[in-house]
Write a protein that holds these residues in place. Structure first.
Motif, PDB file in Angstrom:
ATOM      1  N   ILE A   1      31.750  61.126  51.159  1.00 35.45           N
ATOM      2  CA  ILE A   1      32.746  61.696  50.245  1.00 35.45           C
ATOM      3  C   ILE A   1      32.226  63.024  49.693  1.00 35.45           C
ATOM      4  O   ILE A   1      31.132  63.090  49.140  1.00 35.45           O
ATOM      5  CB  ILE A   1      33.049  60.745  49.069  1.00 35.45           C
ATOM      6  N   ASN A   2      33.053  64.053  49.829  1.00 34.83           N
ATOM      7  CA  ASN A   2      32.790  65.359  49.216  1.00 34.83           C
ATOM      8  C   ASN A   2      33.849  65.577  48.142  1.00 34.83           C
ATOM      9  O   ASN A   2      35.038  65.623  48.441  1.00 34.83           O
ATOM     10  CB  ASN A   2      32.866  66.453  50.288  1.00 34.83           C
ATOM     11  N   THR A   3      33.428  65.700  46.882  1.00 35.13           N
ATOM     12  CA  THR A   3      34.375  65.856  45.768  1.00 35.13           C
ATOM     13  C   THR A   3      34.429  67.285  45.250  1.00 35.13           C
ATOM     14  O   THR A   3      35.017  67.544  44.200  1.00 35.13           O
ATOM     15  CB  THR A   3      33.998  64.929  44.606  1.00 35.13           C
ATOM     16  N   THR A   4      33.850  68.213  45.965  1.00 35.39           N
ATOM     17  CA  THR A   4      33.877  69.626  45.555  1.00 35.39           C
ATOM     18  C   THR A   4      34.397  70.484  46.694  1.00 35.39           C
ATOM     19  O   THR A   4      33.958  71.614  46.878  1.00 35.39           O
ATOM     20  CB  THR A   4      32.480  70.101  45.121  1.00 35.39           C
ATOM     21  N   TYR A   5      35.349  69.962  47.453  1.00 35.38           N
ATOM     22  CA  TYR A   5      35.828  70.660  48.636  1.00 35.38           C
ATOM     23  C   TYR A   5      36.905  71.675  48.278  1.00 35.38           C
ATOM     24  O   TYR A   5      37.972  71.336  47.776  1.00 35.38           O
ATOM     25  CB  TYR A   5      36.404  69.668  49.654  1.00 35.38           C
ATOM     26  N   ASN A   6      36.619  72.940  48.532  1.00 36.19           N
ATOM     27  CA  ASN A   6      37.590  74.014  48.303  1.00 36.19           C
ATOM     28  C   ASN A   6      37.409  75.100  49.356  1.00 36.19           C
ATOM     29  O   ASN A   6      37.274  76.270  49.047  1.00 36.19           O
ATOM     30  CB  ASN A   6      37.453  74.595  46.896  1.00 36.19           C
ATOM     31  N   ASP A   7      37.363  74.634  50.611  1.00 36.50           N
ATOM     32  CA  ASP A   7      37.173  75.507  51.776  1.00 36.50           C
ATOM     33  C   ASP A   7      35.732  75.975  51.921  1.00 36.50           C
ATOM     34  O   ASP A   7      35.437  76.829  52.768  1.00 36.50           O
ATOM     35  CB  ASP A   7      38.110  76.727  51.740  1.00 36.50           C
ATOM     36  N   ASP A   8      34.828  75.463  51.102  1.00 35.46           N
ATOM     37  CA  ASP A   8      33.408  75.675  51.328  1.00 35.46           C
ATOM     38  C   ASP A   8      32.969  74.692  52.413  1.00 35.46           C
ATOM     39  O   ASP A   8      33.779  73.942  52.936  1.00 35.46           O
ATOM     40  CB  ASP A   8      32.631  75.457  50.022  1.00 35.46           C
TER      41      ASP A   8
ATOM     42  N   ASP B   1      31.025  69.409  54.703  1.00 34.95           N
ATOM     43  CA  ASP B   1      30.105  68.278  54.641  1.00 34.95           C
ATOM     44  C   ASP B   1      29.016  68.481  53.589  1.00 34.95           C
ATOM     45  O   ASP B   1      27.868  68.078  53.772  1.00 34.95           O
ATOM     46  CB  ASP B   1      29.504  67.977  56.011  1.00 34.95           C
ATOM     47  N   SER B   2      29.400  69.068  52.488  1.00 34.79           N
ATOM     48  CA  SER B   2      28.507  69.128  51.327  1.00 34.79           C
ATOM     49  C   SER B   2      28.700  67.829  50.545  1.00 34.79           C
ATOM     50  O   SER B   2      29.356  67.782  49.508  1.00 34.79           O
ATOM     51  CB  SER B   2      28.855  70.343  50.450  1.00 34.79           C
ATOM     52  N   TRP B   3      28.108  66.748  51.074  1.00 37.11           N
ATOM     53  CA  TRP B   3      28.420  65.408  50.592  1.00 37.11           C
ATOM     54  C   TRP B   3      27.907  65.167  49.181  1.00 37.11           C
ATOM     55  O   TRP B   3      26.790  65.564  48.831  1.00 37.11           O
ATOM     56  CB  TRP B   3      27.844  64.357  51.534  1.00 37.11           C
ATOM     57  N   ASP B   4      28.747  64.493  48.381  1.00 36.95           N
ATOM     58  CA  ASP B   4      28.390  64.130  47.010  1.00 36.95           C
ATOM     59  C   ASP B   4      28.134  62.637  46.850  1.00 36.95           C
ATOM     60  O   ASP B   4      27.322  62.228  46.015  1.00 36.95           O
ATOM     61  CB  ASP B   4      29.507  64.549  46.050  1.00 36.95           C
ATOM     62  N   TYR B   5      28.848  61.825  47.645  1.00 33.11           N
ATOM     63  CA  TYR B   5      28.700  60.373  47.568  1.00 33.11           C
ATOM     64  C   TYR B   5      28.639  59.799  48.979  1.00 33.11           C
ATOM     65  O   TYR B   5      29.188  60.360  49.927  1.00 33.11           O
ATOM     66  CB  TYR B   5      29.868  59.734  46.803  1.00 33.11           C
ATOM     67  N   TYR B   6      27.978  58.659  49.071  1.00 28.18           N
ATOM     68  CA  TYR B   6      27.788  58.017  50.376  1.00 28.18           C
ATOM     69  C   TYR B   6      27.773  56.505  50.179  1.00 28.18           C
ATOM     70  O   TYR B   6      27.152  56.001  49.244  1.00 28.18           O
ATOM     71  CB  TYR B   6      26.469  58.480  50.994  1.00 28.18           C
TER      72      TYR B   6
ATOM     73  N   LEU C   1      38.911  66.823  47.842  1.00 29.89           N
ATOM     74  CA  LEU C   1      38.269  65.712  48.542  1.00 29.89           C
ATOM     75  C   LEU C   1      38.173  65.996  50.029  1.00 29.89           C
ATOM     76  O   LEU C   1      39.103  66.518  50.635  1.00 29.89           O
ATOM     77  CB  LEU C   1      39.065  64.412  48.345  1.00 29.89           C
ATOM     78  N   PHE C   2      37.039  65.655  50.589  1.00 30.18           N
ATOM     79  CA  PHE C   2      36.873  65.603  52.038  1.00 30.18           C
ATOM     80  C   PHE C   2      36.115  64.320  52.334  1.00 30.18           C
ATOM     81  O   PHE C   2      35.104  64.038  51.688  1.00 30.18           O
ATOM     82  CB  PHE C   2      36.087  66.811  52.560  1.00 30.18           C
ATOM     83  N   LEU C   3      36.609  63.526  53.285  1.00 32.55           N
ATOM     84  CA  LEU C   3      36.009  62.229  53.567  1.00 32.55           C
ATOM     85  C   LEU C   3      35.798  62.053  55.062  1.00 32.55           C
ATOM     86  O   LEU C   3      36.490  62.663  55.882  1.00 32.55           O
ATOM     87  CB  LEU C   3      36.884  61.089  53.048  1.00 32.55           C
ATOM     88  N   ALA C   4      34.835  61.203  55.400  1.00 32.28           N
ATOM     89  CA  ALA C   4      34.597  60.850  56.795  1.00 32.28           C
ATOM     90  C   ALA C   4      34.106  59.408  56.857  1.00 32.28           C
ATOM     91  O   ALA C   4      33.482  58.911  55.912  1.00 32.28           O
ATOM     92  CB  ALA C   4      33.576  61.784  57.439  1.00 32.28           C
ATOM     93  N   TYR C   5      34.411  58.741  57.979  1.00 30.51           N
ATOM     94  CA  TYR C   5      34.003  57.347  58.159  1.00 30.51           C
ATOM     95  C   TYR C   5      33.691  57.105  59.629  1.00 30.51           C
ATOM     96  O   TYR C   5      34.367  57.610  60.529  1.00 30.51           O
ATOM     97  CB  TYR C   5      35.116  56.386  57.721  1.00 30.51           C
TER      98      TYR C   5
ATOM     99  N   GLY D   1      37.881  61.775  59.871  1.00 32.55           N
ATOM    100  CA  GLY D   1      37.511  62.619  58.745  1.00 32.55           C
ATOM    101  C   GLY D   1      38.596  63.633  58.470  1.00 32.55           C
ATOM    102  O   GLY D   1      39.453  63.903  59.331  1.00 32.55           O
ATOM    103  N   GLY D   2      38.581  64.157  57.277  1.00 32.13           N
ATOM    104  CA  GLY D   2      39.557  65.177  56.944  1.00 32.13           C
ATOM    105  C   GLY D   2      39.737  65.320  55.457  1.00 32.13           C
ATOM    106  O   GLY D   2      39.077  64.666  54.653  1.00 32.13           O
TER     107      GLY D   2
END
Length: 230
Positions: free
Chosen positions: A88-95, A98-103, A188-192, A202-203
């Motif tokens: 889980i990436n909770t700071t996604y704004n086109d940066d 995969d700057s992951w914040d939670y796993y 949010l950006f997520l992957a599984y 992911g997306g």
């Protein structure tokens, strides 16, 4: 007039209630993990056996902007394999996405040391991800694709009892994040995927929950206007 006010109040209650929560769906469009497209030469298909993923539904409380749940919908007949990983990436704004914040990882309960990764696995639970994180890559199945994060000191345990619930009758894998205060207001950006990376999803999508209220207000305004005109 009284009936009109009652109807307006009912509509307002309906739309306001729905504005307190919203969901969006991430479809399974990935073949390989992003950045690892070179593996598609050897593994060109979307899925190889179980688990076969349909989509991922993300629910956020639009009043608090906290992540409520993530549901991974599997195809009928799919087997859930463990270990599996949710990023889980909770700071996604086109940066960088995969700057992951939670796993979240859940190991197999019978054989927790069983691994199909090229690096050390964390124990089951919900983690905060810090600097220096690294992917583990799958050594079986879709070889060379990320299937977990390495237990290299970058992960801080938040809840060692956290795990999703798999509903075998509906083939839904549900992660309930209520009470964990994961702020989704920054995007949010997520992957599984599971250990084999047989299927990867992911997306991201940044919905606008305020449009629910605007839509409701527009209908109310139109109704009042038409009533006054008549």
């Amino acid at each position: 007039m009284k009936k009109t006010l009652v109807a307006l109040a009912a509509l307002l209650t309906f739309f306001a209630g729905n504005a307190f929560g919203y969901s969006f769906t991430i479809e399974d469009t990935w073949i390989s993990f992003k950045g690892y497209e070179h593996t598609e030469a050897d593994f060109p298909l979307d899925e190889y056996g179980s688990p076969a993923i349909i989509n991922m539904v993300v629910t956020v409380n639009s009043e608090t902007n906290l992540l409520e749940s993530v549901t991974v919908n599997l195809r009928e007949g799919s087997e859930r394999l463990r270990f599996d990983s949710l990023w889980i990436n909770t700071t996604y704004n086109d940066d960088p996405w995969d700057s992951w914040d939670y796993y979240v990882i859940e190991r197999h309960p019978v054989n927790p040391q069983e691994a199909r990764a090229d690096g050390p696995l964390a124990e089951s639970g919900l983690y905060a991800v810090g600097d220096g994180w690294e992917y583990n890559l799958s050594t079986e199945g879709r070889i060379g694709n990320p299937n977990s994060l390495a237990d290299n000191g970058s992960l801080s345990i938040l809840d060692d009892t956290f795990k999703p619930i798999f509903y075998e009758d509906t083939f839904k894998l549900v992660y309930n994040f209520e009470g964990h205060a994961i702020d989704a207001s920054g995007g949010l950006f997520l992957a599984y995927t599971a250990w084999c990376s047989n299927d990867i999803i992911g997306g991201s999508k940044v919905p606008e929950p305020g449009t629910l209220l605007l839509f409701g207000a527009g209908i109310l305004g139109l109704g009042v206007y038409r009533r006054m005109r008549s």
